[in-house]
Design an enzyme around this catalytic site. Structure first.
Site, PDB file in Angstrom:
ATOM      1  CG  HIS A   1      -3.878  80.304  33.543  1.00  0.00           C
ATOM      2  ND1 HIS A   1      -5.174  81.353  33.833  1.00  0.00           N
ATOM      3  CD2 HIS A   1      -4.078  80.042  35.211  1.00  0.00           C
ATOM      4  CE1 HIS A   1      -5.383  81.257  35.062  1.00  0.00           C
ATOM      5  NE2 HIS A   1      -4.974  80.533  35.724  1.00  0.00           N
TER       6      HIS A   1
ATOM      7  CB  THR B   1      -4.519  83.585  31.568  1.00  0.00           C
ATOM      8  OG1 THR B   1      -5.073  83.029  32.280  1.00  0.00           O
ATOM      9  CG2 THR B   1      -3.488  84.960  32.142  1.00  0.00           C
TER      10      THR B   1
ATOM     11  CB  CYS C   1      -3.026  80.599  38.196  1.00  0.00           C
ATOM     12  SG  CYS C   1      -4.288  80.172  39.254  1.00  0.00           S
TER      13      CYS C   1
END
Length: 137
Positions: A25, A2, A8
């Site tokens: 994610h 990711t 995040c």
């Protein structure tokens, strides 16, 4: 992998006995009842990952859990918009609700990160910071 995690969270669950794993994610702490895109929210993504691994034969006691990300990307707006911190706190809470222990984490700060997960290499997780530094957690 990711790429470009800011606020995040990149969360990995690895079954050390079956040598399988999953990564998500997470963008926001709570779904507030939304059912679309369950991988987007901490409160829905984590139970989903657990259930998918259990379907494949995993036991919770064999899961190794790691997270990275949760940077404070909007510091000048004050703590009200520290979504990264709220994401990390919610991930910890949901893991605790499911009796899962966090084995490693790299969260917070002000820089984005990229996370790579290697289930075929014993569940290795590497984190590369926006400054180019990379290491394993």
């Amino acid at each position: 992998m990711t790429i470009g995690l800011g606020s995040c969270i990149g969360l990995t669950l690895y079954d050390r006995d079956l040598r399988i794993g999953a990564m998500v994610h997470i963008m926001l702490p709570d779904s507030s009842g939304r059912t679309d895109r369950p991988g987007k929210y901490a409160d829905t993504a984590i139970p989903l990952l657990i259930s998918k691994l259990v379907e494949k034969g995993s036991r919770r006691s064999s899961l190794v859990v790691k997270m990275a990300g949760g940077a404070c990307m909007f510091e000048y707006f004050g703590n009200n918009l520290n979504i990264g911190e709220r994401n990390a706190e919610r991930v910890r809470a949901v893991l605790a609700e499911h009796n899962l222990r966090l084995h490693a984490e790299e969260v917070g700060g002000k820089a984005g990160r990229t996370v790579a997960f290697y289930p075929d290499e014993g569940g290795k997780v590497t984190v590369r910071s926006a400054d180019g530094a990379a290491h394993e957690i």
